[in-house]
Design an enzyme around this catalytic site. Structure first.
Site, PDB file in Angstrom:
ATOM      1  N   GLY A 113      19.836 -31.413  73.816  1.00 20.34           N
ATOM      2  CA  GLY A 113      21.005 -31.032  73.345  1.00 20.34           C
ATOM      3  C   GLY A 113      21.228 -29.490  73.496  1.00 20.34           C
ATOM      4  O   GLY A 113      20.301 -28.846  74.088  1.00 20.34           O
ATOM      5  N   CYS A 114      22.613 -29.176  73.344  1.00 15.54           N
ATOM      6  CA  CYS A 114      22.734 -27.441  73.665  1.00 15.54           C
ATOM      7  C   CYS A 114      21.900 -26.736  72.587  1.00 15.54           C
ATOM      8  O   CYS A 114      21.316 -25.828  73.215  1.00 15.54           O
ATOM      9  CB  CYS A 114      24.282 -27.590  73.233  1.00 15.54           C
ATOM     10  SG  CYS A 114      25.017 -28.012  71.812  1.00 15.54           S
ATOM     11  N   TYR A 115      22.120 -26.899  71.489  1.00 19.50           N
ATOM     12  CA  TYR A 115      21.318 -25.983  70.473  1.00 19.50           C
ATOM     13  C   TYR A 115      20.144 -25.977  70.817  1.00 19.50           C
ATOM     14  O   TYR A 115      19.271 -25.168  70.975  1.00 19.50           O
ATOM     15  CB  TYR A 115      21.609 -26.327  69.168  1.00 19.50           C
ATOM     16  CG  TYR A 115      22.767 -25.820  68.210  1.00 19.50           C
ATOM     17  CD1 TYR A 115      23.178 -24.551  68.307  1.00 19.50           C
ATOM     18  CD2 TYR A 115      23.703 -26.832  67.777  1.00 19.50           C
ATOM     19  CE1 TYR A 115      24.316 -24.103  67.704  1.00 19.50           C
ATOM     20  CE2 TYR A 115      24.758 -26.371  67.228  1.00 19.50           C
ATOM     21  CZ  TYR A 115      25.312 -25.008  67.373  1.00 19.50           C
ATOM     22  OH  TYR A 115      26.542 -24.620  66.440  1.00 19.50           O
ATOM     23  N   THR A 116      19.523 -27.165  71.203  1.00 16.42           N
ATOM     24  CA  THR A 116      17.954 -27.412  71.443  1.00 16.42           C
ATOM     25  C   THR A 116      17.562 -26.728  72.437  1.00 16.42           C
ATOM     26  O   THR A 116      16.410 -26.269  72.437  1.00 16.42           O
ATOM     27  CB  THR A 116      17.561 -28.886  71.208  1.00 16.42           C
ATOM     28  OG1 THR A 116      18.673 -29.518  72.140  1.00 16.42           O
ATOM     29  CG2 THR A 116      17.980 -29.418  69.764  1.00 16.42           C
TER      30      THR A 116
END
Lengths: 346, 346, 346, 346
Positions: C149-152
């Site tokens: 994921g992007c945040y991750t």
């Protein structure tokens, strides 16, 4: 206290009506009409109103509303107001319609540009075009006021004195307008998503935007000449504001002072129109949150044209503010009541 | 009418003071002080004030101003107010200082974080920290009020009830704050250019921002525990607004209702603090242009932490609005006079 | 040339895949899958691609696509990829899944946080978590890659070296993240309208955001300690960019140099990770449009915590760029092929 | 490899040159000239270039530079390039001047609009106006190219085919243009601060903007008629992009197809000009980061006018991109080398 009903209270213009009327000393809102949010707390739709508005949204029952309200604002899609209008309603309450239903005097023009049949053309004649600075006296006695469009308010008033005084060639008028995104409404549509609007500018409705005939009709009335214009709106990545840049050829050999004197003669006593000082051109930020229209102009001797520029907050002078100004006139209140809004900067 | 003088009237906080005081029924501005724009029309510096403010900018002669004004707002760089303060001035007028000069009780902390010598430490003890919701009574009698910082107002009040009630472990408090760009002032600096800020987010002042000791001092006072925190401000591409996201470990086993009850017991009678409904987290847009602080929280049982979130308009509750609130208290006026500002949306 | 199929080619991540692959020397797109726009010209959905992409959108027939493509990117809602996965498909082609379906090794965690049943848990074990800098070797041989994921991506890589080296107390880790609005997708939803996002910042998914367990799982693997964190995402009025501000207590008495050496030892040979110079903190604008992750940190001796900050372009390193990086690894290409994107400023 | 020197490498146009040339396969930058940042690492001025550019800024010693570079880009204030130009320099290297110094053939027009004396008018005749699509052949052999202005590139090319073919009345041409803020440069000036530009739109340079005579000269050349226009630029709250909305009366009775055919005949083989499909109007976002110019038009039979709309990225096709395109032509490279930039969306 004037009892106010709003139909379409959860659109952006409706929300602005609520903001302005909350601060109005002589009016109170008795009906927050919103077909989409019936029974929902208004402050759950607009959370800025938490602990300010406690009411819940109601439906759009015009008959019942007419019994309970002294004035109804219809901030609704085109066609709605015309479809529910009746003599009975007008005999019980007054209507300030923020849609286009009663703005155009020629019903065929309305039907052509809006692509819908007008359901109550019999009231068009009675309806007063609520451009306060132009039609103040007529508004005072009106039962039904057609609140002007956002682009049109700005475009018309910016050119009005010169059109009226025969200074400009109406056949050459071009209005290039720029609007913040709140003008597109609160509908969840892809082109209005943040990522589509931000870092972008575009023209839209090129040569077919519905505010065109409204500007034309009013400037035809003002100038006495049949006025056909080019009007091009643009979408700007900002929430609020309209800037209209208008071009016309000069019919007379006029100086800066001549033109300034004309503008001043029309607007110097107008609370909400500010003609700026020479060389200072309007910026939408200077009127944000307020009911002001700022205007200035430049004569270009190289091209024998005049460039006129006007700026408003589309939700205030372009919608809710002008609607309240109309209400104040209709009910004999101080014209600026509830509209003493100092523009917010930055 | 209370006569008001402003020093630093052409900064953003000064401009907001002018906006708010223009609508205040019991105060009038008699002195628009601005070293940079002496003799210039105020409305030429902030053109939103065209035809609203006719005055010209004056210098920052505190002695003369003290003769003419009942209260002076100093919206000036750190060090200025302390450098001009004297018993004589305080004997003639009252001061609401929007800079940090009198916020910190420990002068050595001030000198360390601000890197300047304090020129009038003898007044620090007398100065009242003007966080109205906490120090209301002390403000009423004050001659000299230290108006809290923007980040600090938001950060302190958001955590205050839980700090005071011993619910959170003060050794674990982390404040991650986000601010609009008006907080950076109106100085013409490269990092504040549109193209540098727009489409960008960054942290700054990491572990060294000057609002840190102010939050620490106040929360130490509230909690009775020596409080040392991490405070990280971020610059957000918007004009106004501060959001503080605060994290702390819970010292007690509390439920949502327990904590809600605590917040309500502190704030339910506060006009300008709104504790939102469960599951609704503050957004800066909901308080824009107003004096509100919106707060909510979430208990995370997985980590035994509570996340507290607060939002203000940095120029209003974070600066000019709170200053006016302090003035109202000092002069025995209605606390909300001039501050009945409905948040503007959108 | 590697033949590429994309399912979900008309979302923002899909669009970014098309942008990147258009410039890739060893790959060509053979299938623009988009359930919403079947038969529509791709360039009519994304007009930036006019005269660049001539193809029309196709449906999401995985079976047929598996025959025609060497690799399929699924940029689809959660649950889709798991619902269509089969041994047959994996025997014919390779999959890089941009959704969360195969990111979490514990299916019960997936089902709890995403609230849906996993339709093909039998492939979870095989799936490689495609964080290239961490799992490079495993990615090379993979048939099925779960693109992070992007945040991750941003959150994990920013803390990874310190987690791995046992420098930070994993029980104290807090990630406060800020994202541009493209992360919310191209769905026409009211909260993503320009006027709702612009001039606003808010937290969302407080303590319940789905990227939380993904960060936790990876940092648990890295640190060898069961890691439970607070993760708070915020929506920022910008199109692109994620900034993660991370806080943790130090377990060891380390200096700036010690920590810098650790970061460098992990990342100095990484093309796409840049550890900034002392005192310079990441800004999202510096990585915009590129596959870079910028990182820096600050040790705060007052609190014994370290603040780690990372920045990426959420659509590139946070989605499409990393997916292409994974593809390059899987097919033995130069890892940076098609990703030589210089960040665009301003 | 072509050795490139840049003078003014730390302005926004200079920064964009660096971005583009970094990806150019046949050119390398040997001189990052920047009077303001001599000896400073270039990547410390533009941190997006960290680990991409290792060089330090140098002064603007044209003589030395002429020895070392095959071509020099001068992205400098008006007057600089003219003041340092000499036959000796031109005998050693080639110059692509991004300022206005050699754009206007009539030196008196230059001196009047720019308010400075031209220091080397003897080179004006030799200088080739580097509008590649119009002057391609002349550019190939040039020693000195005057790279067109941002507004002018967009304004001229959008009207060019119709001016050339005698379709429009040149006496009626009005160009209403809108630009992102990077066009204002990186100077630290109050009007370019984020808070002054954001949520705002304004006109500026009304009837006096310096790009006016440049547009007039080129369209006079194209049409064979003395062309005097109104040109009004506006500042838009976005980083990049120019949109030009142009109005002119039609001299001939033409249909959509007629005009489309004319545009296609001029531009269908042009890599960087895209004439959009009927009814689709350019948006700046569709060309962001790329060298494209997007064009479309609308005939309004009501007013007998045509509205022409063009959009470019002001830093690419409006500055650095076109400069690289000119360089490619001058050195016999593929015209699009280094310019295969897919527009970034969103």
């Amino acid at each position: 206290m004037i009892k106010v009903g709003i139909i379409g209270a959860t659109g952006y213009a409706g929300g602005e009506l609520v903001r302005l009327l909350t601060g109005h000393r002589e009016a109170e809102i008795v009906w927050y009409g919103s077909k989409s949010y019936i029974d929902k707390k208004y402050a759950d739709v607009y959370r800025n109103m938490f602990e300010i508005v406690e009411d819940r949204c109601l439906d759009d029952n015009m008959e019942e509303l007419a019994e309970r309200a002294d004035v109804i604002f219809t901030a609704t899609p085109q066609g709605y107001c015309a479809s529910v209008m009746s003599e009975e309603i007008l005999s019980k309450t007054r209507i300030i319609d923020l849609s286009a239903d009663y703005r155009l005097k020629d019903v065929s023009v309305y039907e052509k540009w809006y692509g819908i049949q007008h359901k109550s053309p019999q009231f068009i004649k009675e309806a007063v075009y609520g451009l306060c600075e132009v039609n103040r006296e007529a508004v005072r006695g009106a039962r039904l006021v057609a609140n002007p469009g956002c682009y049109t308010t700005c475009s018309i008033l910016t050119a009005y004195p010169l059109a009226k005084e025969g200074i400009i060639d109406m056949g050459t008028l071009i209005v290039d307008a720029k609007s913040g995104t709140s003008g597109a409404g609160r509908g969840a549509k892809l082109p209005n998503l943040f990522c589509e609007v931000n870092e972008n500018i575009k023209a839209y409705g090129v040569a077919v935007h519905r505010h065109t005939p409204e500007i034309e009709e009013q400037l035809t009335l003002a100038s006495g000449e049949n006025t056909v214009i080019n009007f091009t709106p643009h979408l700007v990545p900002m929430n609020r504001g309209i800037l209209a840049t208008e071009y016309a050829s000069l019919k007379k050999d006029v100086s800066y002072k001549d033109v300034k004197m004309i503008y001043d003669s029309y607007y110097k006593d107008e609370t909400f129109v500010r003609v700026l000082e020479e060389g200072i051109y309007p910026e939408t930020k200077w009127v944000e949150g307020s009911n002001y229209l700022d205007i200035n102009f430049k004569i270009d001797s190289r091209t024998n044209r005049i460039i006129m520029i006007g700026a408003i907050d589309n939700l205030v002078k372009g919608a809710a503010g002008q609607a309240v100004q109309n209400m104040n006139l209709m009910f004999g209140l101080k014209e600026g009541e509830g509209l003493e809004l100092v523009p917010m900067f930055p």
